[in-house]
Design an enzyme around this catalytic site. Structure first.
Site, PDB file in Angstrom:
ATOM      1  N   TYR A  66       0.849  -1.195  -0.014  1.00  0.00           N
ATOM      2  CA  TYR A  66      -0.110  -0.099  -0.008  1.00  0.00           C
ATOM      3  C   TYR A  66       0.639   1.223  -0.008  1.00  0.00           C
ATOM      4  O   TYR A  66       0.281   2.240  -0.564  1.00  0.00           O
ATOM      5  CB  TYR A  66      -1.143   0.072   1.233  1.00  0.00           C
ATOM      6  CG  TYR A  66      -2.304  -0.906   0.668  1.00  0.00           C
ATOM      7  CD1 TYR A  66      -3.347  -0.348   0.016  1.00  0.00           C
ATOM      8  CD2 TYR A  66      -2.381  -2.280   1.077  1.00  0.00           C
ATOM      9  CE1 TYR A  66      -4.445  -1.125  -0.612  1.00  0.00           C
ATOM     10  CE2 TYR A  66      -3.275  -3.103   0.601  1.00  0.00           C
ATOM     11  CZ  TYR A  66      -4.280  -2.559   0.040  1.00  0.00           C
ATOM     12  OH  TYR A  66      -5.379  -3.249  -0.886  1.00  0.00           O
ATOM     13  N   ASN A 101     -12.370   3.258  -7.193  1.00  0.00           N
ATOM     14  CA  ASN A 101     -11.161   3.632  -6.953  1.00  0.00           C
ATOM     15  C   ASN A 101     -10.777   4.331  -5.669  1.00  0.00           C
ATOM     16  O   ASN A 101     -11.588   4.765  -4.904  1.00  0.00           O
ATOM     17  CB  ASN A 101     -10.619   4.712  -8.183  1.00  0.00           C
ATOM     18  CG  ASN A 101     -10.743   4.445  -9.489  1.00  0.00           C
ATOM     19  OD1 ASN A 101     -10.954   3.104  -9.587  1.00  0.00           O
ATOM     20  ND2 ASN A 101     -10.895   5.066 -10.416  1.00  0.00           N
ATOM     21  N   HIS A 118     -15.024   1.538  -2.343  1.00  0.00           N
ATOM     22  CA  HIS A 118     -13.670   0.553  -1.828  1.00  0.00           C
ATOM     23  C   HIS A 118     -12.948   1.286  -1.105  1.00  0.00           C
ATOM     24  O   HIS A 118     -11.776   0.837  -0.807  1.00  0.00           O
ATOM     25  CB  HIS A 118     -13.230  -0.035  -3.229  1.00  0.00           C
ATOM     26  CG  HIS A 118     -13.871  -0.951  -4.017  1.00  0.00           C
ATOM     27  ND1 HIS A 118     -13.720  -1.459  -5.152  1.00  0.00           N
ATOM     28  CD2 HIS A 118     -15.000  -1.639  -3.444  1.00  0.00           C
ATOM     29  CE1 HIS A 118     -14.437  -2.258  -5.599  1.00  0.00           C
ATOM     30  NE2 HIS A 118     -15.558  -2.438  -4.865  1.00  0.00           N
ATOM     31  N   CYS A 129      -8.962  -0.104  17.918  1.00  0.00           N
ATOM     32  CA  CYS A 129      -9.904   0.979  18.583  1.00  0.00           C
ATOM     33  C   CYS A 129     -10.258   1.804  17.681  1.00  0.00           C
ATOM     34  O   CYS A 129     -11.246   2.888  17.932  1.00  0.00           O
ATOM     35  CB  CYS A 129      -8.955   1.866  19.596  1.00  0.00           C
ATOM     36  SG  CYS A 129      -7.777   2.864  18.738  1.00  0.00           S
ATOM     37  N   CYS A 147      -0.942   1.841  16.536  1.00  0.00           N
ATOM     38  CA  CYS A 147      -1.807   3.058  16.926  1.00  0.00           C
ATOM     39  C   CYS A 147      -1.186   3.585  18.205  1.00  0.00           C
ATOM     40  O   CYS A 147      -0.545   2.926  19.145  1.00  0.00           O
ATOM     41  CB  CYS A 147      -3.205   2.257  17.309  1.00  0.00           C
ATOM     42  SG  CYS A 147      -4.460   3.380  18.040  1.00  0.00           S
ATOM     43  N   CYS A 150      -3.404   2.691  21.319  1.00  0.00           N
ATOM     44  CA  CYS A 150      -3.744   1.523  21.875  1.00  0.00           C
ATOM     45  C   CYS A 150      -2.644   0.204  21.479  1.00  0.00           C
ATOM     46  O   CYS A 150      -2.756  -0.891  21.684  1.00  0.00           O
ATOM     47  CB  CYS A 150      -4.975   0.963  21.763  1.00  0.00           C
ATOM     48  SG  CYS A 150      -5.376   0.296  20.177  1.00  0.00           S
ATOM     49  N   SER A 189     -13.916  -2.657 -15.665  1.00  0.00           N
ATOM     50  CA  SER A 189     -14.427  -3.900 -16.567  1.00  0.00           C
ATOM     51  C   SER A 189     -15.872  -4.287 -15.944  1.00  0.00           C
ATOM     52  O   SER A 189     -16.350  -5.333 -16.496  1.00  0.00           O
ATOM     53  CB  SER A 189     -13.331  -5.048 -16.056  1.00  0.00           C
ATOM     54  OG  SER A 189     -13.175  -5.172 -14.362  1.00  0.00           O
ATOM     55  N   ASN A 213     -14.945   3.187 -22.613  1.00  0.00           N
ATOM     56  CA  ASN A 213     -13.822   2.467 -22.208  1.00  0.00           C
ATOM     57  C   ASN A 213     -13.098   2.104 -23.623  1.00  0.00           C
ATOM     58  O   ASN A 213     -13.660   2.292 -24.513  1.00  0.00           O
ATOM     59  CB  ASN A 213     -14.527   0.858 -21.872  1.00  0.00           C
ATOM     60  CG  ASN A 213     -13.619  -0.018 -21.060  1.00  0.00           C
ATOM     61  OD1 ASN A 213     -12.441  -0.220 -21.597  1.00  0.00           O
ATOM     62  ND2 ASN A 213     -13.726  -0.242 -19.882  1.00  0.00           N
ATOM     63  N   GLU A 215     -11.920  -0.588 -24.664  1.00  0.00           N
ATOM     64  CA  GLU A 215     -12.417  -1.861 -25.574  1.00  0.00           C
ATOM     65  C   GLU A 215     -13.716  -2.361 -24.700  1.00  0.00           C
ATOM     66  O   GLU A 215     -14.346  -1.896 -23.944  1.00  0.00           O
ATOM     67  CB  GLU A 215     -11.539  -2.723 -25.119  1.00  0.00           C
ATOM     68  CG  GLU A 215     -11.462  -3.144 -23.543  1.00  0.00           C
ATOM     69  CD  GLU A 215     -10.071  -4.131 -23.338  1.00  0.00           C
ATOM     70  OE1 GLU A 215      -9.208  -4.294 -23.960  1.00  0.00           O
ATOM     71  OE2 GLU A 215     -10.200  -4.855 -22.364  1.00  0.00           O
TER      72      GLU A 215
END
Ligand code: OAD
Length: 246
Positions: A66, A101, A118, A129, A147, A150, A189, A213, A215
């Site tokens: 991430y 997104n 999402h 917490c 955190c 906690c 998609s 799109n 495609e």
């Protein structure tokens, strides 16, 4: 680009429009999509990186993934497609964006009504917490951060495989799609459910469905109008059309 007459007529009369967007709208900002030859899921396994089990098994690895994606997103800028959607707010009573997104680009472009199905990669929270943290607050950690309240593990505020969508966001988004006059399905998609119910709900309730799109997709055969090309080109073309007719 010349548009079909029935679509131009719909544009003229529509009061409420909605954009259901996916990774393709951010492709021209340099953010990789998931499927297709260059997609993230060609190189990485979702079950090893995008599930709660994976996070508990190996928090540092998931955090690293991430951090890598957050860096790409932070260096990216909203493109002509995101910006055209913002400009369309001048021409309709309601313009909403329902996005799959997590890249925050619709918000950064300036869209007023954004529903993130999402989650958002710039938000994080403690799994114990539930204290929230911005990406900036966690910048200097190496490995998965903890955190300060906690000591619990902090995760990105995104929806992982096997997790439910945020209930209020989804039900509000679905109601907006059902009440829309035109629903644009852009750069997705449209195969990941429950998010992909949005265009179905819109169409069943009489909204005019326009797909944009590069495609054809699984839904191309049942939308009202399929526009093949880049969203960063077609959305500004639609904006030009609006300037002529509204
Ligand atoms: P996909 O990678 O499945 O699809 C991206 C779509 O964008 C494809 O149909 C491409 O043809 C299209 N595309 C690419 N470049 C484009 C451009 N410049 N203009 C217009 N279209 C373009 O991404 P999503 O549909 O967003 O979920 O994927 C849905 C979900 O699957 C994601 O939200 C993510 C993923 O697993 C979670 O992480 C929960």
């Amino acid at each position: 680009m010349d548009f079909r007459d029935d679509f131009v007529e719909k544009l003229k009369n529509a009061k409420s429009i909605v954009f259901f967007t996916g990774a393709g709208i951010s492709a021209e900002s340099g953010i990789p999509t998931f499927r297709g030859n260059e997609g993230l899921w060609k190189k990485f396994k979702p079950e090893e990186l995008a599930s709660f089990d994976a996070f508990i098994r190996n928090p540092d690895l998931v955090w690293e993934w991430y951090t890598y994606r957050r860096k790409i997103v932070e260096e990216a800028k909203p493109n002509a497609g995101h910006l055209a959607i913002v400009e369309m707010e001048k021409y309709f009573e309601d313009v909403s964006v329902i996005t799959q997104n997590i890249d925050n680009l619709h918000n950064r472009a300036g869209s007023k009504n954004v529903y993130e199905l999402h989650g958002n990669i710039e938000r994080n929270y403690c799994i114990d917490c539930k204290t929230y943290y911005s990406a900036d607050e966690l910048e200097n950690w190496s490995g998965a951060p903890r955190c300060k309240m906690c000591e619990g593990l902090i995760r990105p505020d995104v929806v992982w495989f096997g997790e439910p969508l945020p209930h209020y966001v989804f039900s509000t988004a679905e109601a907006i799609a059902k009440n829309s006059d035109i629903c644009f399905v852009v750069g997705t998609s449209a195969i990941v459910y429950p998010a992909a119910y949005i265009p179905h709900s819109a169409k069943e309730n009489g909204s005019y469905l326009v797909e944009i799109n590069v495609e054809p997709t699984e839904i191309s055969h049942w939308v009202d109008y399929s526009l093949i090309g880049k969203s960063g080109v077609i959305l500004p073309d639609i904006l030009n059309q609006l300037e002529k007719i509204k």
